[in-house]
Enzyme design. Structure first.
Site, mmCIF file in Angstrom:
data_model
loop_
_atom_site.group_PDB
_atom_site.id
_atom_site.type_symbol
_atom_site.label_atom_id
_atom_site.label_comp_id
_atom_site.label_asym_id
_atom_site.label_seq_id
_atom_site.Cartn_x
_atom_site.Cartn_y
_atom_site.Cartn_z
ATOM 1 N N ASP A 74 0.840 -1.295 0.106
ATOM 2 C CA ASP A 74 -0.106 -0.141 0.034
ATOM 3 C C ASP A 74 0.840 1.122 0.054
ATOM 4 O OD1 ASP A 74 0.586 -0.772 2.732
ATOM 5 O OD2 ASP A 74 -0.726 0.665 3.368
ATOM 6 N N GLU A 140 -0.095 -0.558 5.879
ATOM 7 C CA GLU A 140 0.925 -0.049 6.732
ATOM 8 C C GLU A 140 0.805 1.426 6.758
ATOM 9 O OE1 GLU A 140 4.919 1.259 8.208
ATOM 10 O OE2 GLU A 140 3.882 1.731 6.251
ATOM 11 N N GLU A 141 0.545 1.891 5.859
ATOM 12 C CA GLU A 141 0.334 3.548 5.852
ATOM 13 C C GLU A 141 -1.017 3.793 6.333
ATOM 14 O OE1 GLU A 141 2.875 4.986 5.018
ATOM 15 O OE2 GLU A 141 3.975 4.069 3.202
ATOM 16 N N HIS A 357 6.898 9.435 0.110
ATOM 17 C CA HIS A 357 5.648 10.271 0.539
ATOM 18 C C HIS A 357 5.672 11.592 -0.190
ATOM 19 C CE1 HIS A 357 4.321 8.053 4.457
ATOM 20 N NE2 HIS A 357 5.162 7.406 3.390
HETATM 21 ZN ZN LIG Z 1 6.740 2.296 4.221
#
Ligand SMILES: [Zn+2]
Length: 389
Positions: A74, A140-141, A357
């Site tokens: 993800d 995870e995010e 990100h």
């Molecule tokens: Zn990561």
């Protein structure tokens, strides 16, 4: 022909797998891994109030030692896509650089893990001298309740046992091989709440202003460092993140004041020892006046994988490729390693984290080839030496 991590990373980047969407990324891994002889399980986990999330567990081999390679497919949302020079889900390559959301965090590293494993298997008759598994989550995010934590519980409930794990989070500040993470600080959130007696600002004697008291208590809580750091960790830190009264008038003393804070803590503390410490500082400053602290539940405890044969094996394999010894660090935010550490020693090593990100997240294709070589060395060394847990 060695396996091609760049082609695989490109295909993964073309799957729009923003949490909690699978986006085709796990299907791609399922097909690729079953083609290489892995037994693959696709697992959907649920939790009231949270999105269902897909995960993948794949294993080859039945014997020990058992090395797990962990990661997440993800990604965080791309934001305003018109600000990207290269579309976030196109997998564009320009001048030797592969662009896309997840390029370094962390589809690129997953592609390298797969390529390294395929090369290792090809050189060893298609089977490891033990077991290799992939623990890949799609959560995870996000809030991380339907991901690695449940994937591990599921695998262990079926009799699985892991000896060591490498998580492919992007750990390197500048260059590939800079840094291996051998632990993470814990994280704890709290809110300090002071209630007073509201009244007219012109008649303060008839009121009790909670703003005065919260400022005093906050100052006392922040006055001294929480510790001076430890062998492997920076000093713990308490940071106020918001102070709220919500008063829209200019002439009313408010009834309540709140201050939110976060603590990043090292191995001098536990969640409960920190709660005691902060409450004692606040108590001393409050001098008998009323206040309270509400603590958010936290699943982010501090942990350290002590330097030893496994950490050394990983560091030496990296140094063989780069010619430099990586720094062993516990810096940065939390990661899924905080769940894995309950089952086996875990270290984190992946790509360069400078663009994670961000808009136009990217990875040099040379880095994908080099990281594959490092993972390959780790696998070769691991199964050659029969490292015991
Ligand atoms: Zn990561």
């Amino acid at each position: 022909m060695p396996a091609d991590p760049v082609a695989l990373a490109r295909e993964l980047l073309r799957c729009p797998s923003v949490t909690p969407q699978e986006g085709g990324a796990l299907s791609l891994l399922e097909n690729t891994l079953s083609g290489a002889g892995f037994t693959v399980h696709r697992l959907v986990f649920s939790e009231p109030g949270a999105d269902d999330v897909e995960n993948l567990y794949a294993r080859i081999g039945t014997a020990g030692p058992h090395l797990a390679l962990a990661g997440h497919t993800d990604v965080v949302p791309p934001g305003d896509e018109t600000r990207w020079q290269h579309p976030p889900f196109a997998g564009d390559i320009a001048d030797g650089v592969l662009f896309g959301r997840g390029a370094v965090d962390m589809k690129g590293a997953i592609a390298c893990q797969l390529a390294a494993v395929f090369d290792h298997l090809a050189a060893n008759g298609g089977k490891p001298k033990g077991s290799i598994s992939f623990l890949i989550t799609g959560d995870e995010e996000g809030i991380a309740v339907n991901g690695t934590v449940k994937l591990l519980q599921w695998a262990v409930a079926r009799g699985g046992r892991f000896d060591h794990c490498i998580l492919g989070e992007p750990t390197n500040p500048k260059q590939l091989g800079d840094m291996v993470k051998i632990g993470r600080r814990g994280s704890l959130n709290g809110t300090l709440i002071v209630t007073g007696t509201p009244g007219h600002v012109a008649y303060p004697a008839l009121a009790d202003n909670p703003v005065r008291r919260i400022v005093t208590i906050m100052a006392a809580v922040m006055a001294e460092p929480l510790d001076a750091g430890s062998t492997h960790f920076d000093p713990s830190n308490l940071e106020f993140t918001s102070v709220d009264v919500g008063n829209k008038t200019v002439n009313v003393i408010p009834a309540e004041a709140r201050a939110r804070f976060n603590i990043r803590f090292n191995d001098h503390h536990t969640q409960s020892s920190l709660k005691t410490l902060v409450a004692a500082r606040a108590d001393a400053a409050a001098q008998g006046e009323h206040f309270r602290i509400e603590w958010d539940p936290s699943n982010a405890d501090v942990f350290l994988t002590k330097p030893g044969p496994f950490v050394e094996l990983v560091s030496c394999a990296i140094a063989e490729v780069t010619g430099r010894q990586p720094e062993l660090s516990t810096s940065g935010g939390t990661s899924d390693a905080r769940f894995i550490k309950d089952y086996c020693p875990v270290v984190e090593f992946g790509l360069v984290n400078a663009t994670m990100h961000k808009i136009d997240e990217n990875v040099a294709t040379d880095d994908l080839v080099a990281l594959t070589a490092m993972y390959r060395r780790i696998l070769d060394r691991y199964f050659a030496c029969g490292l015991s847990p």
